[in-house]
Write a protein that holds these residues in place. Structure first.
Motif, mmCIF file in Angstrom:
data_model
loop_
_atom_site.group_PDB
_atom_site.id
_atom_site.type_symbol
_atom_site.label_atom_id
_atom_site.label_comp_id
_atom_site.label_asym_id
_atom_site.label_seq_id
_atom_site.Cartn_x
_atom_site.Cartn_y
_atom_site.Cartn_z
ATOM 1 N N PRO A 521 -29.835 -7.798 7.673
ATOM 2 C CA PRO A 521 -30.263 -7.402 9.072
ATOM 3 C C PRO A 521 -29.208 -7.881 10.285
ATOM 4 O O PRO A 521 -28.751 -8.864 10.112
ATOM 5 N N TYR A 522 -28.898 -7.142 11.165
ATOM 6 C CA TYR A 522 -27.895 -7.278 12.130
ATOM 7 C C TYR A 522 -26.654 -7.061 11.891
ATOM 8 O O TYR A 522 -26.068 -6.395 12.364
ATOM 9 N N THR A 523 -26.162 -7.504 10.680
ATOM 10 C CA THR A 523 -24.806 -7.442 10.186
ATOM 11 C C THR A 523 -24.461 -6.654 9.231
ATOM 12 O O THR A 523 -23.016 -6.520 8.891
ATOM 13 N N ASN A 524 -25.154 -5.850 8.537
ATOM 14 C CA ASN A 524 -24.906 -4.849 7.222
ATOM 15 C C ASN A 524 -23.715 -4.007 7.760
ATOM 16 O O ASN A 524 -22.777 -3.594 7.060
ATOM 17 N N PHE A 525 -23.731 -3.569 9.136
ATOM 18 C CA PHE A 525 -22.792 -2.585 9.416
ATOM 19 C C PHE A 525 -21.687 -2.972 10.410
ATOM 20 O O PHE A 525 -20.635 -2.970 10.428
ATOM 21 N N LEU A 526 -22.325 -4.009 11.203
ATOM 22 C CA LEU A 526 -21.527 -4.593 12.252
ATOM 23 C C LEU A 526 -20.074 -5.440 11.537
ATOM 24 O O LEU A 526 -19.165 -5.423 12.193
ATOM 25 N N ALA A 527 -20.516 -6.110 10.445
ATOM 26 C CA ALA A 527 -19.299 -6.768 9.986
ATOM 27 C C ALA A 527 -18.223 -5.741 9.611
ATOM 28 O O ALA A 527 -17.115 -6.049 9.811
ATOM 29 N N TYR A 528 -18.433 -4.615 9.218
ATOM 30 C CA TYR A 528 -17.446 -3.575 8.726
ATOM 31 C C TYR A 528 -16.764 -3.306 9.870
ATOM 32 O O TYR A 528 -15.445 -3.154 10.158
ATOM 33 N N SER A 532 -12.913 -4.371 10.538
ATOM 34 C CA SER A 532 -11.926 -3.047 10.322
ATOM 35 C C SER A 532 -11.134 -2.953 11.929
ATOM 36 O O SER A 532 -9.823 -2.655 11.902
ATOM 37 N N PHE A 533 -11.987 -3.565 13.034
ATOM 38 C CA PHE A 533 -11.165 -3.249 14.274
ATOM 39 C C PHE A 533 -10.145 -4.292 14.353
ATOM 40 O O PHE A 533 -8.897 -4.060 15.016
ATOM 41 N N PHE A 534 -10.413 -5.474 13.752
ATOM 42 C CA PHE A 534 -9.403 -6.718 13.881
ATOM 43 C C PHE A 534 -8.030 -6.291 12.973
ATOM 44 O O PHE A 534 -7.032 -6.710 13.439
ATOM 45 N N VAL A 591 -1.064 -1.518 -6.048
ATOM 46 C CA VAL A 591 -2.447 -2.236 -5.648
ATOM 47 C C VAL A 591 -2.500 -2.347 -4.050
ATOM 48 O O VAL A 591 -1.398 -3.243 -3.688
ATOM 49 N N TYR A 592 -3.180 -1.763 -3.431
ATOM 50 C CA TYR A 592 -3.321 -2.079 -1.959
ATOM 51 C C TYR A 592 -4.639 -2.900 -1.579
ATOM 52 O O TYR A 592 -5.616 -2.720 -2.055
ATOM 53 N N GLN A 593 -4.285 -3.803 -0.494
ATOM 54 C CA GLN A 593 -5.334 -4.744 -0.313
ATOM 55 C C GLN A 593 -6.068 -4.697 1.068
ATOM 56 O O GLN A 593 -5.491 -4.650 2.013
ATOM 57 N N GLY A 594 -7.308 -5.269 1.089
ATOM 58 C CA GLY A 594 -7.966 -5.310 2.242
ATOM 59 C C GLY A 594 -8.824 -6.542 2.504
ATOM 60 O O GLY A 594 -9.270 -6.859 1.432
ATOM 61 N N PHE A 595 -8.611 -7.347 3.621
ATOM 62 C CA PHE A 595 -9.327 -8.739 3.903
ATOM 63 C C PHE A 595 -10.428 -8.449 4.971
ATOM 64 O O PHE A 595 -10.294 -7.754 5.861
ATOM 65 N N VAL A 596 -11.309 -9.208 4.618
ATOM 66 C CA VAL A 596 -12.280 -9.575 5.634
ATOM 67 C C VAL A 596 -12.694 -10.789 5.399
ATOM 68 O O VAL A 596 -13.144 -11.540 4.500
ATOM 69 N N ASN A 597 -13.169 -11.650 6.754
ATOM 70 C CA ASN A 597 -14.025 -13.056 6.658
ATOM 71 C C ASN A 597 -15.200 -12.624 7.602
ATOM 72 O O ASN A 597 -15.070 -12.140 8.596
ATOM 73 N N TYR A 598 -16.438 -13.411 7.178
ATOM 74 C CA TYR A 598 -17.521 -12.911 7.930
ATOM 75 C C TYR A 598 -18.543 -14.073 7.683
ATOM 76 O O TYR A 598 -18.345 -14.900 6.830
ATOM 77 N N TYR A 599 -19.470 -14.215 8.954
ATOM 78 C CA TYR A 599 -20.267 -15.531 8.644
ATOM 79 C C TYR A 599 -21.500 -14.752 9.063
ATOM 80 O O TYR A 599 -21.749 -14.214 10.165
ATOM 81 N N CYS A 600 -22.898 -14.954 8.179
ATOM 82 C CA CYS A 600 -24.005 -14.385 8.349
ATOM 83 C C CYS A 600 -25.126 -15.181 7.789
ATOM 84 O O CYS A 600 -24.704 -15.746 6.500
ATOM 85 N N PRO A 704 -22.315 -7.639 3.895
ATOM 86 C CA PRO A 704 -21.736 -7.230 5.269
ATOM 87 C C PRO A 704 -20.138 -7.093 5.043
ATOM 88 O O PRO A 704 -19.603 -6.006 5.480
ATOM 89 N N PRO A 705 -19.586 -7.999 4.487
ATOM 90 C CA PRO A 705 -17.962 -8.163 4.252
ATOM 91 C C PRO A 705 -17.441 -6.866 3.603
ATOM 92 O O PRO A 705 -16.129 -6.512 3.860
ATOM 93 N N ALA A 706 -18.184 -6.673 2.561
ATOM 94 C CA ALA A 706 -17.656 -5.692 1.773
ATOM 95 C C ALA A 706 -17.115 -4.290 2.102
ATOM 96 O O ALA A 706 -16.137 -3.856 1.731
ATOM 97 N N GLY A 707 -18.013 -3.547 3.098
ATOM 98 C CA GLY A 707 -17.399 -2.459 3.789
ATOM 99 C C GLY A 707 -16.233 -2.474 4.462
ATOM 100 O O GLY A 707 -15.474 -1.638 4.238
ATOM 101 N N GLY A 708 -16.015 -3.764 5.306
ATOM 102 C CA GLY A 708 -14.779 -3.796 5.937
ATOM 103 C C GLY A 708 -13.618 -4.104 5.130
ATOM 104 O O GLY A 708 -12.636 -3.674 5.070
ATOM 105 N N ALA A 709 -13.709 -4.887 3.800
ATOM 106 C CA ALA A 709 -12.675 -4.976 2.917
ATOM 107 C C ALA A 709 -12.281 -3.747 2.331
ATOM 108 O O ALA A 709 -11.022 -3.635 2.118
#
Length: 743
Positions: A521-528, A532-534, A591-600, A704-709
């Motif tokens: 809750p709270y973060t499942n969409f917010l993390a993406y 993504s914005f960053f 191979v194209y990479q996407g990165f995310v770091n997150y705390y929840c 949560p981080p998976a969608g953003g990655a």
């Protein structure tokens, strides 16, 4: 070794030496151990105690057999294995010799029998260790008294006590004497370097029963004389029952009765407004039959007339309302640092983006079900529930019963993800059982699950950042959500504390569509949205994407701002390891990479997605996931939780969507609701940070981080930014540019 003062009252720590065949029973309030010292209560008549009155305790027989009861609901997160492992470690018994049983609800001795928020191990860690250590100390003291030596001269290994002379006794040899001893005021806890059970792989204690199909789940439960119930609910949110004709249904084989419920539920909803997940104020039609199949068949034969009592809403309306909210001024500020208006006015560059997510159902494999038996003496409730205490309390209020009359037993849960935090199905069956005065099993069909759910709310985020002299100087996050009073965003997670001018605002539209907690809750969409914005912000600033995050983390000072919940140092470490283990920037050109770091959920995570082009389309091939959740109790269980969370995050960000037309979900089963398929599941490579911090959450933080990655990796592969989930709804944005297709 460390020493802690238990400050235990006799109410918190109970022993019974009158078990059949002799032995000792220990029941321990997991959370009173953390409370201030209490005055000792009068001695308890041990012989009068029945161990079934307690739920989280150790039972040791005089033959040395050890049973450990797990107090929290087992929803697939592994606590029925890991919580007893913690006790067994400090008790110093061989894990292979431990038998584990599910405890029942006990409101006197426990304060958090909940499966939610990834908090079971975090909240139970200290008290569970003390439970085992106190029992061990009592057993050692009993053995030392028999030998006439000081307890300090004794040692324990796998349930065998030894003294300096080489004499040995098993726990079973002294358990009866130990049961008569005073509870120790101080207990010695092991150092992590001495752990023999914690940190070692342990298969799920229920695995044999699971793979052989033995009864474990709520759907498995049955007893002699039980009848089955199916419920006709409103076909759309906002509808209300006018009349029904059950003539045909009552004539069908196996049907016992047809009647309505709702009056008591409505009264409860008025008294306890939090029960907003009970679909409407409408009555519901109940079929009682000799089997689930007969009840469901008869339910479909009932002719029902409904009226629209309140507006039946559609997704298109929600979309417009949320857009208008984002552009309006009806916001509540959750956090405000500095002056964002001044910072934006002085900025050299500004980036503003909007991100959208749909409603989502929980899609549990096991449909909602519960058993109830209401008599004048007792109310028995049995089934899969994440909030047993709250549910039992609601039932007591609804039926006008003393809470002590409610006896609730928890079965294993075949998927919860937040849906079973809401005990509407248990409350319904309690009202039904009170009416028929027979043992009743209520079972939802999959269509019932989807049509009468408690959904993840639809949300839109608008994020705006200002850049001055190459630095991020302003950040404004706005949330517009359907029923955001239920579960909104988190204002004190990253990048809170990293940007001088920082503001978080929320606005809500109140809908009659029921919403609530959905995994993470709270973060499942917010993390993406944020991560993504960053990435896009780094592109605007022409700086390294990971370095931008590290630079911001360097500015965070939790010691100066107690609102900050994450650790910048622990976050930087998961980033460092993720870069190393994923081969960031060192992969082949395809191979194209996407990165995310997150705390929840108190846990720090970094994820890297690898995407490749197949048949002209970007495809997720691998996720590298690095997790800092403190001490890992059961690495095998941790791996399952991490991989499951990642795949859940990939699947729902790619495909998950539930739309509404005139108050009714457009998907009512898996033929129309898209889930991740096995052939689409990417490889997940997991790395756990090793440290000695107390354990934190693990069931939810990797989702949560998976969608953003993967969104960031898709952008690297195609050049297209994704602003709306599910990603597969706009397949043209997943296509590679022409040069990739040709190549």
């Amino acid at each position: 070794m460390s020493t802690q003062n238990n400050n235990l009252s006799r109410r918190a720590f109970l022993r019974n030496s009158s078990l059949a065949g002799g032995g000792m029973l220990i029941g321990f309030n997991l959370f009173q151990a953390c409370k201030p010292k209490v005055i000792s209560e009068p001695a308890i008549d041990l012989a009068s105690l029945d161990y079934n009155d307690f739920n989280a305790f150790i039972k040791i027989a005089d033959n040395g057999a050890v049973t450990i009861f797990s107090p929290n609901p087992e929803v697939g997160q592994g606590v029925k294995t890991s919580m007893p492992m913690i006790i067994a470690e400090e008790l110093d018994v061989a894990w292979k010799d431990v038998h584990v049983e599910q405890g029942i609800l006990d409101t006197e001795n426990y304060t958090r029998q909940v499966a939610g928020g990834s908090q079971s191990i975090r909240f139970g860690w200290d008290a569970l260790r003390q439970t085992g250590a106190a029992a061990k100390q009592m057993l050692v003291s009993a053995a030392a008294a028999k030998w006439g030596v000081d307890p300090s001269e004794c040692s324990v290994s796998e349930g065998v006590i030894s003294n300096a002379a080489g004499d040995t006794m098993g726990y079973g040899d002294v358990v009866n004497e130990a049961a008569l001893l005073e509870v120790p005021e101080d207990v010695k806890l092991k150092s992590p370097k001495d752990y023999k059970i914690i940190g070692k792989d342990a298969p799920n204690v229920d695995i044999d029963e699971i793979i052989t199909g033995k009864p474990l789940y709520g759907l498995d439960y049955k007893e002699e004389g039980m009848v089955y119930a199916a419920v006709v609910r409103p076909p759309a949110f906002g509808h209300k029952l006018v009349s029904y004709d059950a003539t045909e249904a009552k004539a069908m084989p196996g049907v016992i009765d047809v009647f309505t419920i709702g009056e008591k539920l409505r009264g409860l909803k008025e008294e306890v407004p939090r029960i907003t997940n009970i679909t409407s104020d409408s009555d519901k039609v109940v079929v009682i039959a000799n089997s689930t199949w007969e009840a469901l068949k008869a339910k479909n034969a009932i002719k029902v007339e409904w009226e629209e009592a309140s507006k039946a809403e559609s997704t298109a309306e929600h979309d417009k309302i949320l857009t208008d909210l984002l552009s309006g001024n009806t916001f509540e500020t959750k956090r405000s640092d500095g002056n964002i208006n001044k910072a934006f006015a002085e900025a050299d560059e500004i980036l503003e983006r909007t991100y959208e997510s749909p409603f989502l159902p929980h899609s549990c494999m096991e449909p909602m079900n519960f058993f109830a038996d209401v008599t004048d003496e007792k109310v028995r409730l049995i089934g899969p529930i994440q909030t047993p205490e709250g549910t039992a309390g609601f039932v007591a209020q609804m039926l006008g019963r003393d809470p002590k009359d409610i006896h609730l037993e928890m079965t294993r849960i075949g998927g919860g993800f937040g849906r079973r935090l809401y005990g509407d199905f248990a409350i319904e069956v309690a009202e039904i059982a009170d009416k028929v005065r027979k043992p009743v099993k209520l079972v939802f069909s999959k269509e019932d699950d989807m049509e009468d759910g408690v959904y993840r709310m639809a949300i839109k985020y608008r994020i705006k950042a200002g850049v001055k002299d190459g630095k991020v100087t302003a950040y404004h996050l706005k949330e517009a959500a359907v029923n955001s009073n239920m579960y909104g965003l988190i204002p004190n997670f990253f990048p809170a504390g990293a940007i001088e001018n920082y503001q978080v605002d929320t606005a809500s539209y109140d809908s009659n569509i029921t919403t609530g907690a959905w995994r993470a809750p709270y973060t499942n969409f917010l993390a993406y949205a944020e991560q993504s914005f960053f990435d896009e912000l780094a592109e605007l600033m022409e700086v390294d994407k990971i370095q931008l995050r590290l630079d911001l983390l360097d500015k965070v000072k939790p010691e100066e701002d107690e609102r900050i919940q994450y650790s910048p140092e622990r976050m930087k470490e998961v980033i460092r390891v993720a870069v190393e283990k994923s081969g960031w920037g060192k992969k082949p050109d395809n191979v194209y990479q996407g990165f995310v770091n997150y705390y929840c959920h108190n846990t720090h995570v970094a994820e890297v997605a690898d995407v490749e082009i197949e048949n002209g389309e970007a495809v997720v091939k691998k996720i590298t996931c690095v997790v800092d959740c403190g001490i890992v109790v059961n690495p095998l269980g941790a791996l399952n939780q991490i991989e499951g969370g990642v795949l859940d995050g990939v699947g729902h960000s790619m495909y998950g969507e539930l739309t509404f037309e005139n108050g009714r979900p457009t998907a009512t089963n898996y033929d129309r609701y898209r889930l991740l398929r096995m052939r689409e599941a990417p490889e997940v490579e997991t790395h756990l940070i090793q440290n000695e911090y107390s354990p934190t959450g693990l069931g939810e933080p990797t989702l949560p981080p998976a969608g953003g990655a993967i969104a960031n990796a898709f952008s690297a592969a195609t050049g297209n930014r994704l602003y709306k989930q599910p990603f597969a709804k706009t397949p043209e944005l997943l296509k590679a540019p022409a040069k990739e297709i040709i190549g």
